[in-house]
Design a protein around this motif. Structure first.
Motif, PDB file in Angstrom:
ATOM      1  N   ALA A 192       3.983   2.766  -1.108  1.00 30.32           N
ATOM      2  CA  ALA A 192       2.888   3.008  -0.165  1.00 30.32           C
ATOM      3  C   ALA A 192       3.346   2.773   1.274  1.00 30.32           C
ATOM      4  O   ALA A 192       2.980   3.527   2.184  1.00 30.32           O
ATOM      5  CB  ALA A 192       1.689   2.127  -0.504  1.00 30.32           C
ATOM      6  N   MET A 193       4.159   1.737   1.474  1.00 27.64           N
ATOM      7  CA  MET A 193       4.669   1.458   2.822  1.00 27.64           C
ATOM      8  C   MET A 193       5.629   2.562   3.264  1.00 27.64           C
ATOM      9  O   MET A 193       5.601   2.976   4.429  1.00 27.64           O
ATOM     10  CB  MET A 193       5.353   0.091   2.872  1.00 27.64           C
ATOM     11  CG  MET A 193       5.797  -0.300   4.269  1.00 27.64           C
ATOM     12  SD  MET A 193       4.428  -0.399   5.453  1.00 27.64           S
ATOM     13  CE  MET A 193       4.540  -2.087   5.951  1.00 27.64           C
TER      14      MET A 193
ATOM     15  N   SER B 237      -6.345  -7.629   2.721  1.00 21.66           N
ATOM     16  CA  SER B 237      -6.439  -6.873   1.477  1.00 21.66           C
ATOM     17  C   SER B 237      -5.040  -6.776   0.889  1.00 21.66           C
ATOM     18  O   SER B 237      -4.167  -6.112   1.463  1.00 21.66           O
ATOM     19  CB  SER B 237      -7.007  -5.478   1.760  1.00 21.66           C
ATOM     20  OG  SER B 237      -7.005  -4.702   0.583  1.00 21.66           O
ATOM     21  N   ASN B 238      -4.832  -7.439  -0.239  1.00 15.00           N
ATOM     22  CA  ASN B 238      -3.514  -7.448  -0.856  1.00 15.00           C
ATOM     23  C   ASN B 238      -3.444  -6.399  -1.961  1.00 15.00           C
ATOM     24  O   ASN B 238      -3.965  -6.587  -3.051  1.00 15.00           O
ATOM     25  CB  ASN B 238      -3.180  -8.823  -1.410  1.00 15.00           C
ATOM     26  CG  ASN B 238      -1.748  -8.929  -1.884  1.00 15.00           C
ATOM     27  OD1 ASN B 238      -1.025  -7.942  -1.963  1.00 15.00           O
ATOM     28  ND2 ASN B 238      -1.335 -10.132  -2.211  1.00 15.00           N
ATOM     29  N   GLU B 239      -2.793  -5.292  -1.661  1.00 23.61           N
ATOM     30  CA  GLU B 239      -2.615  -4.199  -2.614  1.00 23.61           C
ATOM     31  C   GLU B 239      -1.154  -4.092  -3.038  1.00 23.61           C
ATOM     32  O   GLU B 239      -0.731  -3.076  -3.589  1.00 23.61           O
ATOM     33  CB  GLU B 239      -3.087  -2.884  -1.981  1.00 23.61           C
ATOM     34  CG  GLU B 239      -4.537  -2.914  -1.525  1.00 23.61           C
ATOM     35  CD  GLU B 239      -4.926  -1.716  -0.676  1.00 23.61           C
ATOM     36  OE1 GLU B 239      -4.175  -0.708  -0.656  1.00 23.61           O
ATOM     37  OE2 GLU B 239      -5.976  -1.794  -0.011  1.00 23.61           O
ATOM     38  N   SER B 240      -0.385  -5.156  -2.775  1.00 23.53           N
ATOM     39  CA  SER B 240       1.062  -5.113  -2.997  1.00 23.53           C
ATOM     40  C   SER B 240       1.470  -5.467  -4.417  1.00 23.53           C
ATOM     41  O   SER B 240       2.583  -5.155  -4.833  1.00 23.53           O
ATOM     42  CB  SER B 240       1.766  -6.072  -2.041  1.00 23.53           C
ATOM     43  OG  SER B 240       1.509  -7.422  -2.406  1.00 23.53           O
TER      44      SER B 240
ATOM     45  N   CYS C  12       4.657  -5.362   3.991  1.00 25.73           N
ATOM     46  CA  CYS C  12       5.225  -5.011   2.690  1.00 25.73           C
ATOM     47  C   CYS C  12       5.971  -6.239   2.151  1.00 25.73           C
ATOM     48  O   CYS C  12       7.139  -6.461   2.482  1.00 25.73           O
ATOM     49  CB  CYS C  12       6.167  -3.819   2.815  1.00 25.73           C
ATOM     50  SG  CYS C  12       6.829  -3.250   1.232  1.00 25.73           S
TER      51      CYS C  12
ATOM     52  N   LEU D 185       0.971  -3.899   1.231  1.00 31.20           N
ATOM     53  CA  LEU D 185       1.219  -2.741   0.379  1.00 31.20           C
ATOM     54  C   LEU D 185       2.508  -2.903  -0.421  1.00 31.20           C
ATOM     55  O   LEU D 185       3.399  -3.653  -0.035  1.00 31.20           O
ATOM     56  CB  LEU D 185       1.339  -1.477   1.232  1.00 31.20           C
ATOM     57  CG  LEU D 185       0.104  -1.041   2.016  1.00 31.20           C
ATOM     58  CD1 LEU D 185       0.431   0.188   2.868  1.00 31.20           C
ATOM     59  CD2 LEU D 185      -1.072  -0.762   1.087  1.00 31.20           C
ATOM     60  N   ASP D 186       2.606  -2.116  -1.486  1.00 32.18           N
ATOM     61  CA  ASP D 186       3.860  -2.070  -2.233  1.00 32.18           C
ATOM     62  C   ASP D 186       4.835  -1.151  -1.501  1.00 32.18           C
ATOM     63  O   ASP D 186       4.480  -0.470  -0.525  1.00 32.18           O
ATOM     64  CB  ASP D 186       3.626  -1.647  -3.688  1.00 32.18           C
ATOM     65  CG  ASP D 186       3.034  -0.249  -3.828  1.00 32.18           C
ATOM     66  OD1 ASP D 186       3.063   0.556  -2.862  1.00 32.18           O
ATOM     67  OD2 ASP D 186       2.531   0.060  -4.922  1.00 32.18           O
ATOM     68  N   THR D 187       6.064  -1.128  -1.967  1.00 34.99           N
ATOM     69  CA  THR D 187       7.125  -0.386  -1.278  1.00 34.99           C
ATOM     70  C   THR D 187       6.842   1.121  -1.170  1.00 34.99           C
ATOM     71  O   THR D 187       6.996   1.688  -0.083  1.00 34.99           O
ATOM     72  CB  THR D 187       8.480  -0.644  -1.966  1.00 34.99           C
ATOM     73  OG1 THR D 187       8.717  -2.054  -1.934  1.00 34.99           O
ATOM     74  CG2 THR D 187       9.620   0.050  -1.255  1.00 34.99           C
TER      75      THR D 187
ATOM     76  N   VAL E 229      -0.011  -3.935   8.733  1.00 38.22           N
ATOM     77  CA  VAL E 229       0.349  -3.600   7.361  1.00 38.22           C
ATOM     78  C   VAL E 229       1.693  -4.258   7.055  1.00 38.22           C
ATOM     79  O   VAL E 229       2.662  -4.057   7.777  1.00 38.22           O
ATOM     80  CB  VAL E 229       0.435  -2.065   7.158  1.00 38.22           C
ATOM     81  CG1 VAL E 229       0.737  -1.745   5.709  1.00 38.22           C
ATOM     82  CG2 VAL E 229      -0.865  -1.385   7.602  1.00 38.22           C
TER      83      VAL E 229
ATOM     84  N   VAL F 153      -3.332  -5.568   5.739  1.00 36.01           N
ATOM     85  CA  VAL F 153      -3.185  -4.925   4.438  1.00 36.01           C
ATOM     86  C   VAL F 153      -1.763  -5.151   3.967  1.00 36.01           C
ATOM     87  O   VAL F 153      -0.808  -4.981   4.733  1.00 36.01           O
ATOM     88  CB  VAL F 153      -3.482  -3.405   4.529  1.00 36.01           C
ATOM     89  CG1 VAL F 153      -3.320  -2.746   3.174  1.00 36.01           C
ATOM     90  CG2 VAL F 153      -4.875  -3.148   5.090  1.00 36.01           C
TER      91      VAL F 153
END
Length: 178
Positions: free
Chosen positions: A46-47, A6-9, A93, A42-44, A91, A40
């Protein structure tokens, strides 16, 4: 083997490459082929939030691993035969990894592959808190990444050769007809 990404980045990365390297490591480490893994990206921010909540460390990081099922050699004597299990979550980033890749002088894809190997090894119980653990884990990480890259190069060359062979055979059909 089931691997979900899941790419939410917000950064475009090759999910197929991440799945390929994870699948390679899981197979090399002799994990049940029915095992499941979730990845997963995540963007910075969220990480950074996860890093603080789970590790009590400020700022973002490159990779975090969250094991699910406890993997024990042989398991309990009264348990059924070991079968597929949910390894856990990795996860990543990509934004943080991109900075590391630039510093190391290689591509983001290479860095994400390295971090995926690292994350899978953590899910399998490897750690690097102590110097001897770090030496063992990082040597295995390097070996697995090198083997995966060699496998990718061999597949690429095989695909190219197959394409050349196909074109040659296509041309040879002209010799079959007068």
């Amino acid at each position: 083997m089931s691997i979900e990404v899941s790419n939410e980045s917000g950064i475009d990365v090759s999910e197929n490459e991440l799945i390929s390297v994870a699948r390679f490591v899981i197979a090399k480490m002799d994990v049940n082929p029915g095992a499941e893994l979730s990845m997963v990206l995540l963007d910075t921010p969220a990480m950074a939030d996860l890093h603080v909540r789970w590790m009590d460390l400020p700022g973002p990081t490159d990779v975090m691993s969250f094991p699910m099922d406890e993997l024990e050699p042989g398991g309990r004597p009264d348990s059924p035969e070991p079968g597929p299990s949910m390894l856990g979550d990795i996860v990543l980033c990509p934004e943080f990894a991109a900075k590391q890749a630039e510093t190391a002088g290689h591509s983001l894809g290479h860095e994400l592959a390295l971090l995926t190997v690292h994350g899978v090894l953590h899910l399998l119980g490897y750690d690097h808190a102590e110097p001897n653990e770090e030496k063992e884990m990082f040597a295995l990480q390097r070996e697995l990444l090198e083997e995966w890259v060699a496998d990718q190069v061999a597949s690429y060359h095989q695909d190219r050769q197959s394409e050349k062979d196909r074109r040659l055979l296509d041309k040879s059909q002209f010799f079959d007809h007068p």
